[in-house]
Scaffold this motif. Structure first.
Motif, PDB file in Angstrom:
ATOM      1  N   ALA A  46       0.832  -1.209   0.000  1.00  0.00           N
ATOM      2  CA  ALA A  46       0.000   0.000   0.000  1.00  0.00           C
ATOM      3  C   ALA A  46       0.869   1.263   0.000  1.00  0.00           C
ATOM      4  O   ALA A  46       0.597   2.219  -0.746  1.00  0.00           O
ATOM      5  N   SER A  47       1.927   1.267   0.804  1.00  0.00           N
ATOM      6  CA  SER A  47       2.812   2.438   0.874  1.00  0.00           C
ATOM      7  C   SER A  47       3.565   2.637  -0.437  1.00  0.00           C
ATOM      8  O   SER A  47       3.720   3.774  -0.905  1.00  0.00           O
TER       9      SER A  47
ATOM     10  N   TYR B 230       4.537   5.471  -5.464  1.00  0.00           N
ATOM     11  CA  TYR B 230       4.627   5.367  -6.922  1.00  0.00           C
ATOM     12  C   TYR B 230       3.744   6.422  -7.595  1.00  0.00           C
ATOM     13  O   TYR B 230       4.184   7.135  -8.508  1.00  0.00           O
ATOM     14  N   ALA B 231       2.510   6.539  -7.126  1.00  0.00           N
ATOM     15  CA  ALA B 231       1.597   7.535  -7.689  1.00  0.00           C
ATOM     16  C   ALA B 231       2.054   8.955  -7.361  1.00  0.00           C
ATOM     17  O   ALA B 231       1.901   9.872  -8.182  1.00  0.00           O
ATOM     18  N   THR B 232       2.645   9.144  -6.183  1.00  0.00           N
ATOM     19  CA  THR B 232       3.138  10.468  -5.785  1.00  0.00           C
ATOM     20  C   THR B 232       4.255  10.939  -6.709  1.00  0.00           C
ATOM     21  O   THR B 232       4.280  12.095  -7.134  1.00  0.00           O
ATOM     22  N   ILE B 233       5.190  10.048  -7.025  1.00  0.00           N
ATOM     23  CA  ILE B 233       6.296  10.405  -7.917  1.00  0.00           C
ATOM     24  C   ILE B 233       5.767  10.776  -9.295  1.00  0.00           C
ATOM     25  O   ILE B 233       6.207  11.751  -9.905  1.00  0.00           O
TER      26      ILE B 233
ATOM     27  N   LEU C   5      13.642  10.543  -3.231  1.00  0.00           N
ATOM     28  CA  LEU C   5      12.294   9.999  -3.345  1.00  0.00           C
ATOM     29  C   LEU C   5      12.298   8.662  -4.079  1.00  0.00           C
ATOM     30  O   LEU C   5      11.633   7.699  -3.657  1.00  0.00           O
ATOM     31  N   LEU C   6      13.068   8.586  -5.158  1.00  0.00           N
ATOM     32  CA  LEU C   6      13.198   7.309  -5.869  1.00  0.00           C
ATOM     33  C   LEU C   6      13.931   6.283  -5.022  1.00  0.00           C
ATOM     34  O   LEU C   6      13.631   5.086  -5.075  1.00  0.00           O
TER      35      LEU C   6
ATOM     36  N   TYR D  70      -2.735  -2.501  -4.084  1.00  0.00           N
ATOM     37  CA  TYR D  70      -2.031  -1.796  -5.163  1.00  0.00           C
ATOM     38  C   TYR D  70      -3.009  -0.995  -6.020  1.00  0.00           C
ATOM     39  O   TYR D  70      -2.763   0.183  -6.348  1.00  0.00           O
ATOM     40  N   ILE D  71      -4.119  -1.617  -6.386  1.00  0.00           N
ATOM     41  CA  ILE D  71      -5.103  -0.954  -7.237  1.00  0.00           C
ATOM     42  C   ILE D  71      -5.699   0.267  -6.535  1.00  0.00           C
ATOM     43  O   ILE D  71      -5.744   1.372  -7.089  1.00  0.00           O
TER      44      ILE D  71
END
Length: 333
Positions: free
Chosen positions: A195-196, A201-204, A229-230, A275-276
């Motif tokens: 979940a984190s 991933y979406a934040t980046i 961040l990466l 994940y979704i």
């Protein structure tokens, strides 16, 4: 538990041994101690910083097919007779040249590509990039999971798996993470990591799209060679692998083979749904609040319902509370 620690230690060692490739093809001035670049190299560096690829970069065709122009771009722009040829899916391409054509009304950037059959052809960059993928397994993995059709299929399959295993688990009163969990923190930790990572991933992609685009063209598994961040994202990916191995080992030690397979199926379904949900809701800023609530819920469920604090005095098996042992029936006061 001892085997789980060994797996975790082994995975950590593999992570530390992961390195990255450094290109040392630059020339060094012996007198001044500075690096000298040719004009072509300077142009290449300038182009690479904004477009993230340059000369000699390798692509693989991901579209069914597309056309490459044999003649120079100027001939195409002047409406002179031209010829073209087709490249097809899975063909390998190498960037041979890049031309800037400011007078082109369609796209000012033309890219010349060399095929595996030693043919050369030109195409607009805007037409090229949607139809190719970098020739790297990590980039191809990212492309596959970023594909809209793949994402829709993953959503459908994930939801079907989740509801199927939930129905089967409830019917058989079997073990499943968050609801009727085993005495192992690894499955709960794995779901939290998934979940984190999905949220990160979406934040980046939202706030640092160019950083993600550069990583897409120049991927690495080394978390120490990328921006912070990466780096955090890559550490979370390694952590998922390590915790996942430890979880599998613990599950097979606590359950029978049949129960273990059913539990793993349910765990994969929960991770897929995590994940979704978090990769999509984060794009609308709801995911951050959901992540906090989910972590609090997952920890509460584990420490309240799954953690075993007692051992049976007769058979030595783990128990959630005092009273009759669910394994041998002996009373424990």
């Amino acid at each position: 538990m001892k085997n789980s620690r060994c797996l975790v230690l082994l995975a950590c060692c593999l992570m530390l041994l992961t390195g990255c490739y450094t290109n040392r093809s630059r020339s060094l001035n012996a007198q001044t101690g500075t690096t000298e670049y040719s004009e072509r190299q300077l142009d290449s560096l300038s182009y690479s910083s904004s477009h993230h690829y340059t000369f000699n970069y390798n692509f693989v065709v991901s579209a069914d097919s597309f056309m490459l122009l044999r003649q120079q771009p100027e001939e195409q722009m002047s409406d002179l007779p031209t010829d073209s040829f087709i490249v097809r899916r899975h063909d390998q391409l190498v960037v041979a040249d890049i031309r800037m054509m400011p007078n082109d009304s369609i796209d000012s950037v033309w890219v010349q590509l060399a095929t595996q059959n030693s043919e050369f052809g030109w195409i607009h960059e805007s037409q090229l990039l949607p139809k190719v993928v970098p020739d790297d397994p990590i980039s191809q993995f990212i492309y596959t999971f970023s594909n809209v059709h793949t994402l829709i299929s993953l959503i459908i399959v994930g939801l079907i798996m989740f509801f199927y295993f939930m129905r089967k688990v409830m019917k058989q009163n079997a073990h499943i993470v968050h609801f009727n969990d085993i005495d192992s923190f690894y499955p709960t930790l794995l779901t939290i990591l998934v979940a984190s990572s999905a949220t990160l991933y979406a934040t980046i992609q939202m706030f640092h799209p160019e950083m993600w685009r550069h990583f897409y063209y120049h991927p690495t598994l080394n978390p120490f060679s990328v921006p912070l961040l990466l780096s955090v994202f890559l550490v979370s990916v390694w952590a998922m692998l390590i915790v996942g191995l430890a979880a599998v080992d613990d599950i097979f030690h606590q359950l029978t083979i049949g129960e273990s397979l059913l539990y793993l199926g349910g765990l994969l379904a929960v991770c897929a749904v995590d994940y979704i949900i978090f990769s999509i809701t984060t794009l609308y800023f709801v995911g951050y609040l959901l992540l906090i609530l989910y972590i609090a819920y997952a920890l509460r469920q584990y420490f309240r319902n799954s953690r075993c604090n007692y051992l049976c005095g007769s058979c030595g098996r783990k128990m959630h509370s005092k009273g009759r042992c669910p394994h041998c029936g002996a009373m424990n006061d």
